[in-house]
Design a protein around this motif. Structure first.
Motif, PDB file in Angstrom:
ATOM      1  N   MET A  47       0.868  -1.210  -0.066  1.00 22.84           N
ATOM      2  CA  MET A  47      -0.018   0.078  -0.240  1.00 22.84           C
ATOM      3  C   MET A  47       0.972   1.334  -0.121  1.00 22.84           C
ATOM      4  O   MET A  47       2.024   1.292   0.548  1.00 22.84           O
ATOM      5  N   PRO A  48       0.514   2.177  -0.557  1.00 19.41           N
ATOM      6  CA  PRO A  48       1.333   3.482  -0.508  1.00 19.41           C
ATOM      7  C   PRO A  48       1.177   4.288   0.929  1.00 19.41           C
ATOM      8  O   PRO A  48       0.189   3.784   1.802  1.00 19.41           O
ATOM      9  N   ASN A  49       1.873   5.208   1.152  1.00 19.61           N
ATOM     10  CA  ASN A  49       2.139   5.895   2.462  1.00 19.61           C
ATOM     11  C   ASN A  49       2.460   5.192   3.630  1.00 19.61           C
ATOM     12  O   ASN A  49       3.538   5.360   4.268  1.00 19.61           O
ATOM     13  N   MET A  50       1.628   3.965   4.100  1.00 15.74           N
ATOM     14  CA  MET A  50       2.168   3.093   5.123  1.00 15.74           C
ATOM     15  C   MET A  50       1.666   1.791   4.640  1.00 15.74           C
ATOM     16  O   MET A  50       0.676   1.576   4.467  1.00 15.74           O
ATOM     17  N   ASP A  51       2.790   0.986   4.228  1.00 16.26           N
ATOM     18  CA  ASP A  51       2.439  -0.504   3.964  1.00 16.26           C
ATOM     19  C   ASP A  51       1.801  -1.448   5.225  1.00 16.26           C
ATOM     20  O   ASP A  51       2.053  -1.033   6.411  1.00 16.26           O
ATOM     21  N   GLY A  52       1.520  -2.440   4.784  1.00 17.24           N
ATOM     22  CA  GLY A  52       1.058  -3.421   5.444  1.00 17.24           C
ATOM     23  C   GLY A  52       2.004  -3.748   6.695  1.00 17.24           C
ATOM     24  O   GLY A  52       1.446  -3.762   8.173  1.00 17.24           O
ATOM     25  N   ILE A  53       3.281  -3.870   6.598  1.00 14.73           N
ATOM     26  CA  ILE A  53       4.329  -4.323   7.418  1.00 14.73           C
ATOM     27  C   ILE A  53       4.480  -3.371   8.691  1.00 14.73           C
ATOM     28  O   ILE A  53       4.646  -3.296   9.756  1.00 14.73           O
ATOM     29  N   GLU A  54       4.641  -1.881   7.812  1.00 10.07           N
ATOM     30  CA  GLU A  54       4.598  -0.807   8.965  1.00 10.07           C
ATOM     31  C   GLU A  54       3.358  -0.754   9.801  1.00 10.07           C
ATOM     32  O   GLU A  54       3.474  -0.209  11.286  1.00 10.07           O
ATOM     33  N   LEU A  55       2.264  -0.747   9.187  1.00  8.40           N
ATOM     34  CA  LEU A  55       1.000  -0.808   9.959  1.00  8.40           C
ATOM     35  C   LEU A  55       1.004  -1.728  11.193  1.00  8.40           C
ATOM     36  O   LEU A  55       0.590  -1.638  12.198  1.00  8.40           O
ATOM     37  N   VAL A  56       1.344  -2.942  10.939  1.00  8.77           N
ATOM     38  CA  VAL A  56       1.470  -4.193  11.807  1.00  8.77           C
ATOM     39  C   VAL A  56       2.488  -3.737  13.027  1.00  8.77           C
ATOM     40  O   VAL A  56       2.329  -3.871  14.199  1.00  8.77           O
ATOM     41  N   LYS A  57       3.541  -3.312  12.912  1.00  3.90           N
ATOM     42  CA  LYS A  57       4.689  -2.979  13.647  1.00  3.90           C
ATOM     43  C   LYS A  57       4.083  -1.889  14.628  1.00  3.90           C
ATOM     44  O   LYS A  57       4.200  -1.959  15.799  1.00  3.90           O
ATOM     45  N   SER A  58       3.127  -0.894  13.796  1.00  2.30           N
ATOM     46  CA  SER A  58       2.701   0.230  14.739  1.00  2.30           C
ATOM     47  C   SER A  58       1.540  -0.365  15.643  1.00  2.30           C
ATOM     48  O   SER A  58       1.347   0.209  16.706  1.00  2.30           O
ATOM     49  N   LEU A  59       0.724  -1.461  15.228  1.00  3.77           N
ATOM     50  CA  LEU A  59      -0.402  -1.958  15.986  1.00  3.77           C
ATOM     51  C   LEU A  59       0.260  -2.631  17.167  1.00  3.77           C
ATOM     52  O   LEU A  59      -0.260  -2.611  18.240  1.00  3.77           O
ATOM     53  N   ARG A  60       1.252  -3.338  16.871  1.00  6.86           N
ATOM     54  CA  ARG A  60       1.832  -4.250  17.803  1.00  6.86           C
ATOM     55  C   ARG A  60       2.490  -3.369  19.102  1.00  6.86           C
ATOM     56  O   ARG A  60       2.718  -3.897  20.123  1.00  6.86           O
ATOM     57  N   ASN A  61       2.956  -2.171  18.606  1.00  7.49           N
ATOM     58  CA  ASN A  61       3.539  -1.181  19.624  1.00  7.49           C
ATOM     59  C   ASN A  61       2.590  -0.547  20.331  1.00  7.49           C
ATOM     60  O   ASN A  61       2.877   0.233  21.064  1.00  7.49           O
ATOM     61  N   ASN A  62       1.319  -0.646  20.152  1.00  6.95           N
ATOM     62  CA  ASN A  62       0.341  -0.100  20.754  1.00  6.95           C
ATOM     63  C   ASN A  62      -0.472  -1.041  21.804  1.00  6.95           C
ATOM     64  O   ASN A  62      -0.879  -2.155  21.438  1.00  6.95           O
ATOM     65  N   PHE A  63      -0.523  -0.420  23.036  1.00  3.66           N
ATOM     66  CA  PHE A  63      -1.199  -1.385  24.036  1.00  3.66           C
ATOM     67  C   PHE A  63      -2.483  -2.118  23.804  1.00  3.66           C
ATOM     68  O   PHE A  63      -2.863  -3.106  24.123  1.00  3.66           O
ATOM     69  N   TYR A  64      -3.218  -1.098  23.148  1.00  2.00           N
ATOM     70  CA  TYR A  64      -4.701  -1.678  22.564  1.00  2.00           C
ATOM     71  C   TYR A  64      -4.829  -2.714  21.728  1.00  2.00           C
ATOM     72  O   TYR A  64      -5.724  -3.322  21.371  1.00  2.00           O
ATOM     73  N   HIS A  65      -3.590  -2.769  20.859  1.00  2.00           N
ATOM     74  CA  HIS A  65      -3.727  -3.791  19.858  1.00  2.00           C
ATOM     75  C   HIS A  65      -2.562  -4.757  19.824  1.00  2.00           C
ATOM     76  O   HIS A  65      -2.094  -5.553  18.770  1.00  2.00           O
ATOM     77  N   ILE A  66      -1.948  -5.101  20.949  1.00  2.00           N
ATOM     78  CA  ILE A  66      -0.945  -6.178  21.209  1.00  2.00           C
ATOM     79  C   ILE A  66      -1.590  -7.292  20.568  1.00  2.00           C
ATOM     80  O   ILE A  66      -0.540  -8.311  20.006  1.00  2.00           O
ATOM     81  N   ASP A  67      -2.662  -7.871  21.028  1.00  2.00           N
ATOM     82  CA  ASP A  67      -3.515  -8.940  20.564  1.00  2.00           C
ATOM     83  C   ASP A  67      -4.392  -8.904  19.736  1.00  2.00           C
ATOM     84  O   ASP A  67      -4.952  -9.687  19.369  1.00  2.00           O
ATOM     85  N   THR A  68      -4.655  -7.781  19.000  1.00  2.00           N
ATOM     86  CA  THR A  68      -5.571  -7.991  18.067  1.00  2.00           C
ATOM     87  C   THR A  68      -5.368  -8.725  16.755  1.00  2.00           C
ATOM     88  O   THR A  68      -4.228  -8.459  16.156  1.00  2.00           O
ATOM     89  N   PRO A  69      -6.015  -9.672  16.480  1.00  2.00           N
ATOM     90  CA  PRO A  69      -5.910 -10.640  15.355  1.00  2.00           C
ATOM     91  C   PRO A  69      -5.733  -9.780  13.947  1.00  2.00           C
ATOM     92  O   PRO A  69      -6.377  -8.912  13.712  1.00  2.00           O
ATOM     93  N   ILE A  70      -4.528 -10.077  13.366  1.00  2.00           N
ATOM     94  CA  ILE A  70      -4.142  -9.331  12.008  1.00  2.00           C
ATOM     95  C   ILE A  70      -4.269 -10.731  10.739  1.00  2.00           C
ATOM     96  O   ILE A  70      -3.201 -11.349  10.943  1.00  2.00           O
TER      97      ILE A  70
END
Ligand code: MG
Length: 125
Positions: free
Chosen positions: A55-78
């Protein structure tokens, strides 16, 4: 009711996944890239994320990294949508914290089954 976020720069793919998931009464939030997803997640609680890899701007891997660094999304299924050409990138995506991959073109029944399994797993923890 469970809410699922669909992140893909292709509006056709978003529409298709939306159509498949609505058969099971999931609530849907769409985002067109990683940045858009992060913005929408500030105000929307989601139970599962389906994200494209490229994806442009922010790809899937960057998004996942960002989610896993966020307290609320450590365990959100991706679930990450990939093509067979992405084999090398899949390793980085797994390390970043993706739960599973689904290849494009999307198989509707497989997608529904995987979504359901991941949401069940979350409930049993
Ligand atoms: Mg894409």
């Amino acid at each position: 009711m469970k809410r699922i976020m669909i992140v893909d720069d292709s509006s056709t793919i978003r529409k298709l996944i939306n159509y498949i998931l609505r058969k099971k009464d999931y609530l849907i939030t769409e985002a067109e890239d990683g940045l858009d997803a992060l913005e929408k997640l500030i105000e929307t609680k989601v139970d599962l994320v389906i994200a494209d890899l490229n994806m442009p701007n922010m790809d899937g891997i960057e998004l996942v990294k960002s989610l896993r660094n966020n307290f609320y999304h450590i365990d959100t299924p991706i679930i990450m949508l990939t093509t067979t050409r992405d084999e090398n990138l899949k390793k980085s995506a797994l390390e970043a914290g993706v739960n599973l991959f689904l290849n494009k073109p999307i198989q509707p029944n497989l997608l529904l089954y995987k979504v359901e399994s991941l949401l069940e797993g979350e409930k049993n923890e």
